[in-house]
Design a protein around this motif. Structure first.
Motif, PDB file in Angstrom:
ATOM      1  N   MET A   1      13.466  -0.971  -5.837  1.00 32.74           N
ATOM      2  CA  MET A   1      13.440  -1.729  -4.576  1.00 32.74           C
ATOM      3  C   MET A   1      12.035  -2.252  -4.284  1.00 32.74           C
ATOM      4  SD  MET A   1      15.877   0.719  -2.405  1.00 32.74           S
ATOM      5  CE  MET A   1      17.378   1.294  -3.174  1.00 32.74           C
ATOM      6  N   ALA A   2      11.027  -1.401  -4.522  1.00 27.05           N
ATOM      7  CA  ALA A   2       9.637  -1.829  -4.308  1.00 27.05           C
ATOM      8  C   ALA A   2       9.304  -2.994  -5.235  1.00 27.05           C
ATOM      9  CB  ALA A   2       8.690  -0.651  -4.557  1.00 27.05           C
TER      10      ALA A   2
ATOM     11  N   ILE B   1      11.076  15.540   4.864  1.00 22.48           N
ATOM     12  CA  ILE B   1      10.632  15.524   6.267  1.00 22.48           C
ATOM     13  C   ILE B   1       9.915  14.215   6.609  1.00 22.48           C
ATOM     14  CG2 ILE B   1      10.549  18.045   6.523  1.00 22.48           C
ATOM     15  CD1 ILE B   1       7.493  17.855   6.105  1.00 22.48           C
ATOM     16  N   GLY B   2      10.114  13.209   5.775  1.00 27.57           N
ATOM     17  CA  GLY B   2       9.589  11.877   6.098  1.00 27.57           C
ATOM     18  C   GLY B   2       8.396  11.457   5.259  1.00 27.57           C
ATOM     19  N   TYR B   3       7.894  10.274   5.575  1.00 28.20           N
ATOM     20  CA  TYR B   3       6.810   9.643   4.808  1.00 28.20           C
ATOM     21  C   TYR B   3       5.646   9.285   5.722  1.00 28.20           C
ATOM     22  CZ  TYR B   3      10.485   8.665   1.403  1.00 28.20           C
ATOM     23  OH  TYR B   3      11.506   8.777   0.507  1.00 28.20           O
ATOM     24  N   SER B   4       4.448   9.195   5.138  1.00 29.59           N
ATOM     25  CA  SER B   4       3.303   8.631   5.873  1.00 29.59           C
ATOM     26  C   SER B   4       2.923   7.320   5.191  1.00 29.59           C
ATOM     27  CB  SER B   4       2.094   9.553   5.805  1.00 29.59           C
ATOM     28  OG  SER B   4       2.425  10.816   6.261  1.00 29.59           O
ATOM     29  N   PRO B   5       3.293   6.187   5.760  1.00 31.63           N
ATOM     30  CA  PRO B   5       2.922   4.905   5.145  1.00 31.63           C
ATOM     31  C   PRO B   5       1.418   4.641   5.267  1.00 31.63           C
ATOM     32  CG  PRO B   5       4.706   4.659   6.746  1.00 31.63           C
ATOM     33  CD  PRO B   5       4.119   6.023   6.945  1.00 31.63           C
ATOM     34  N   ALA B   6       0.852   3.995   4.247  1.00 37.59           N
ATOM     35  CA  ALA B   6      -0.587   3.677   4.253  1.00 37.59           C
ATOM     36  C   ALA B   6      -0.785   2.327   4.951  1.00 37.59           C
ATOM     37  CB  ALA B   6      -1.113   3.631   2.822  1.00 37.59           C
ATOM     38  N   THR B   7      -0.744   2.341   6.271  1.00 40.43           N
ATOM     39  CA  THR B   7      -0.805   1.066   7.015  1.00 40.43           C
ATOM     40  C   THR B   7      -1.898   1.054   8.084  1.00 40.43           C
ATOM     41  OG1 THR B   7       0.950   1.967   8.428  1.00 40.43           O
ATOM     42  CG2 THR B   7       1.643   0.483   6.673  1.00 40.43           C
ATOM     43  N   ASN B   8      -2.723   2.116   8.122  1.00 38.16           N
ATOM     44  CA  ASN B   8      -3.734   2.222   9.192  1.00 38.16           C
ATOM     45  C   ASN B   8      -4.747   1.090   9.200  1.00 38.16           C
ATOM     46  OD1 ASN B   8      -2.683   4.487  10.126  1.00 38.16           O
ATOM     47  ND2 ASN B   8      -4.162   5.901   9.201  1.00 38.16           N
ATOM     48  N   PHE B   9      -5.040   0.555   8.000  1.00 38.26           N
ATOM     49  CA  PHE B   9      -6.129  -0.415   7.879  1.00 38.26           C
ATOM     50  C   PHE B   9      -5.719  -1.828   8.329  1.00 38.26           C
ATOM     51  CE2 PHE B   9      -3.641  -0.398   4.046  1.00 38.26           C
ATOM     52  CZ  PHE B   9      -3.552  -1.723   3.674  1.00 38.26           C
ATOM     53  N   LEU B  10      -4.476  -1.994   8.772  1.00 39.15           N
ATOM     54  CA  LEU B  10      -3.980  -3.355   9.055  1.00 39.15           C
ATOM     55  C   LEU B  10      -4.190  -3.811  10.497  1.00 39.15           C
ATOM     56  CD1 LEU B  10      -0.763  -2.971   6.935  1.00 39.15           C
ATOM     57  CD2 LEU B  10      -2.616  -4.574   6.479  1.00 39.15           C
ATOM     58  N   GLY B  11      -4.634  -2.899  11.357  1.00 33.68           N
ATOM     59  CA  GLY B  11      -4.911  -3.266  12.751  1.00 33.68           C
ATOM     60  C   GLY B  11      -3.708  -3.912  13.395  1.00 33.68           C
ATOM     61  N   ASP B  12      -3.963  -4.953  14.217  1.00 36.41           N
ATOM     62  CA  ASP B  12      -2.818  -5.565  14.900  1.00 36.41           C
ATOM     63  C   ASP B  12      -2.292  -6.808  14.187  1.00 36.41           C
ATOM     64  OD1 ASP B  12      -4.820  -7.262  15.453  1.00 36.41           O
ATOM     65  OD2 ASP B  12      -4.878  -6.903  17.627  1.00 36.41           O
ATOM     66  N   LEU B  13      -2.630  -6.930  12.884  1.00 38.79           N
ATOM     67  CA  LEU B  13      -2.094  -8.070  12.123  1.00 38.79           C
ATOM     68  C   LEU B  13      -0.602  -7.894  11.829  1.00 38.79           C
ATOM     69  CD1 LEU B  13      -4.831  -8.922   9.459  1.00 38.79           C
ATOM     70  CD2 LEU B  13      -4.300 -10.142  11.557  1.00 38.79           C
ATOM     71  N   VAL B  14      -0.138  -6.645  11.905  1.00 37.17           N
ATOM     72  CA  VAL B  14       1.285  -6.392  11.614  1.00 37.17           C
ATOM     73  C   VAL B  14       1.914  -5.579  12.741  1.00 37.17           C
ATOM     74  CG1 VAL B  14       0.954  -6.370   9.097  1.00 37.17           C
ATOM     75  CG2 VAL B  14       0.822  -4.229  10.362  1.00 37.17           C
ATOM     76  N   GLU B  15       3.243  -5.705  12.819  1.00 35.23           N
ATOM     77  CA  GLU B  15       3.973  -4.854  13.759  1.00 35.23           C
ATOM     78  C   GLU B  15       4.409  -3.593  13.003  1.00 35.23           C
ATOM     79  OE1 GLU B  15       7.520  -6.726  15.329  1.00 35.23           O
ATOM     80  OE2 GLU B  15       8.184  -4.790  16.126  1.00 35.23           O
TER      81      GLU B  15
ATOM     82  N   SER C   1       0.804  -1.232   0.000  1.00 32.88           N
ATOM     83  CA  SER C   1       0.000   0.000   0.000  1.00 32.88           C
ATOM     84  C   SER C   1       0.832   1.275   0.000  1.00 32.88           C
ATOM     85  CB  SER C   1      -0.968  -0.019   1.190  1.00 32.88           C
ATOM     86  OG  SER C   1      -0.272  -0.349   2.359  1.00 32.88           O
ATOM     87  N   GLY C   2       2.149   1.164   0.013  1.00 35.06           N
ATOM     88  CA  GLY C   2       3.022   2.307  -0.213  1.00 35.06           C
ATOM     89  C   GLY C   2       3.030   3.359   0.878  1.00 35.06           C
ATOM     90  N   ALA C   3       3.485   4.526   0.502  1.00 36.50           N
ATOM     91  CA  ALA C   3       3.632   5.637   1.448  1.00 36.50           C
ATOM     92  C   ALA C   3       3.532   6.943   0.672  1.00 36.50           C
ATOM     93  CB  ALA C   3       5.000   5.549   2.129  1.00 36.50           C
ATOM     94  N   LYS C   4       3.233   8.000   1.402  1.00 36.69           N
ATOM     95  CA  LYS C   4       3.204   9.340   0.766  1.00 36.69           C
ATOM     96  C   LYS C   4       4.250  10.196   1.452  1.00 36.69           C
ATOM     97  CE  LYS C   4      -1.582   9.774  -0.611  1.00 36.69           C
ATOM     98  NZ  LYS C   4      -2.868   9.807   0.020  1.00 36.69           N
ATOM     99  N   SER C   5       4.953  11.026   0.666  1.00 37.85           N
ATOM    100  CA  SER C   5       5.905  11.959   1.283  1.00 37.85           C
ATOM    101  C   SER C   5       5.113  12.974   2.091  1.00 37.85           C
ATOM    102  CB  SER C   5       6.674  12.718   0.206  1.00 37.85           C
ATOM    103  OG  SER C   5       7.388  11.818  -0.576  1.00 37.85           O
TER     104      SER C   5
ATOM    105  N   GLY D   1       7.552  -3.177  -0.468  1.00 42.37           N
ATOM    106  CA  GLY D   1       7.621  -1.821  -1.013  1.00 42.37           C
ATOM    107  C   GLY D   1       7.687  -0.744   0.056  1.00 42.37           C
ATOM    108  N   ASP D   2       7.215   0.438  -0.305  1.00 40.37           N
ATOM    109  CA  ASP D   2       7.380   1.623   0.551  1.00 40.37           C
ATOM    110  C   ASP D   2       6.623   1.549   1.871  1.00 40.37           C
ATOM    111  OD1 ASP D   2       8.931   2.696  -1.441  1.00 40.37           O
ATOM    112  OD2 ASP D   2       7.750   4.530  -1.681  1.00 40.37           O
ATOM    113  N   CYS D   3       5.651   0.640   1.997  1.00 39.92           N
ATOM    114  CA  CYS D   3       4.938   0.526   3.283  1.00 39.92           C
ATOM    115  C   CYS D   3       5.802  -0.182   4.327  1.00 39.92           C
ATOM    116  CB  CYS D   3       3.595  -0.192   3.109  1.00 39.92           C
ATOM    117  SG  CYS D   3       3.724  -1.832   2.397  1.00 39.92           S
ATOM    118  N   ASN D   4       6.886  -0.822   3.876  1.00 37.14           N
ATOM    119  CA  ASN D   4       7.762  -1.537   4.806  1.00 37.14           C
ATOM    120  C   ASN D   4       8.840  -0.621   5.368  1.00 37.14           C
ATOM    121  OD1 ASN D   4       6.494  -3.946   4.468  1.00 37.14           O
ATOM    122  ND2 ASN D   4       8.112  -4.924   3.281  1.00 37.14           N
TER     123      ASN D   4
END
Ligand code: FAD
Length: 312
Positions: free
Chosen positions: A292-293, A240-254, A108-112, A280-283
């Motif tokens: 790399m992705a 100034i960093g990235y915002s990964p799209a990982t909110n929807f994964l709950g506690d299935l991932v660390e 799900s990638g990331a946004k700058s 990819g970029d969500c990691n």
């Protein structure tokens, strides 16, 4: 039920799809769009092997052709949650459906992160960049500013100093956050200057960037008015960093403190949940690049195939 659901259709998702299709898996790709960040690339990509230069939209067209050639099913939708029950995954999407699969790959990638100042959006791709590794060489012998005094900013400035005449790092805080090693390297480089207490106010130009103005927060005068300073620059690199799209994964991932996914195995890209892979970029990754992705997407697909073969 599908063998595999891939979430995202940027470089990682497309590579995962192509590799999984060749394993004859029954695959569904769910993505908000095809191309991800590549679709937003305004200047040519010059660091993807096999292409001396290719525009973002042209690469996205090639992704679409390859998706079709591999008969991959793509649903344009947003995954809002995933659950694992009875050794299967259920992915809920914004339109209300729930899709079921034996295994899932998250790409799900990331946004700058943006600085949200006037001129940032207007000059994006016309002097404002979020990727020094991608766009740095375009600024040969020019003068640039890097916004952000963390490791990303310092590493960008060091890379850019191989090409440009002068780099100014603008840091909002009153001290630098980059690690000691990066600080030492920058201190030794006569082409890099650091300004702290610099709150970027606006980016200006005609067709391309010509200047960046910041408020000098170290200066407070009796009327408490703000002192503005302007640097004449050809480019502004926002680091100034990235915002990964990982909110929807709950506690299935660390997740780490930046909300990037911490995989349990770098060999397979499996997360802490068996059967759930990420690429990819969500990691967690220091460098976020198409090549790399794509590589991670391919690796995750082969790992998912091995998992599916074992459990079904
Ligand atoms: C302006 C710009 C220029 C760049 N230039 C270069 C360059 O020249 N060279 C280079 O190597 N790299 C460049 N990069 C970086 C490169 O684009 C990324 O590293 C790469 O796109 C990451 O691929 P990805 O598949 O991991 O993620 P992304 O490209 O971010 O794709 C993620 C996908 O997931 C989808 N998605 C997200 N959340 C959900 C959800 N909840 N449900 C469904 N779908 C979802 C998105 O819609 C998207 O399709 C650039 C990036 C930007 C922004």
């Amino acid at each position: 039920m599908y063998d595999l659901i891939i979430i995202g259709a940027g470089p990682a998702g497309v590579a995962a799809g192509v590799y999984a299709a060749r394993q004859k898996l029954n695959i569904l790709i769910i993505s908000k769009d095809v191309g991800g960040q590549v679709a937003k690339k305004a200047v040519d990509i010059e660091n993807y092997p096999g292409f001396e230069k290719i525009s973002g939209p042209d690469l996205v067209e090639l992704y679409k052709k390859q998706i079709k050639a591999n008969e991959l099913e793509v649903v344009i939708d947003e995954v809002v949650g995933i659950e694992k029950k009875d050794n299967k995954f259920w992915a809920s999407v914004a339109s209300g459906k729930v899709h079921e699969a034996i295994s899932v790959i998250v790409t799900s990638g990331a946004k700058s992160k943006l600085i949200n100042v006037p001129g940032e959006e207007e000059f994006s791709g016309k002097g404002v960049s979020y990727c020094s590794l991608c766009d740095g060489p375009i600024y040969k012998n020019k003068t640039v500013a890097v916004v952000g005094g963390g490791n990303n900013g310092f590493e960008s400035a060091l890379f850019l100093s191989n090409y440009v005449k002068h780099v100014t790092i603008l840091e909002y805080g009153d001290r630098i956050n980059a690690d000691a090693e990066n600080q030492e390297l920058v201190a030794k480089n006569p082409n890099i200057e650091i300004i702290t207490n610099a709150k970027v106010a606006r980016i200006e130009g005609k067709v391309f960037v010509e200047s960046i103005t910041y408020q000098d927060m170290s200066v407070t005068n009796s009327r408490e008015s703000v002192t503005e300073k302007t640097l004449v620059v050809n480019g502004v690199f926002v680091e100034i960093g990235y915002s990964p799209a990982t909110n929807f994964l709950g506690d299935l991932v660390e997740l780490n403190d930046k909300k990037e996914i911490v995989v349990a195995s770098s060999e397979t890209l499996e997360t802490k949940t068996p059967g759930l892979f990420s690429a990819g970029d969500c990691n967690v990754s220091r460098y976020k690049q198409i090549v790399m992705a794509s590589g991670e997407g391919a690796k995750a697909a082969l790992s998912a195939y091995n998992y599916i073969r074992k459990v079904s």
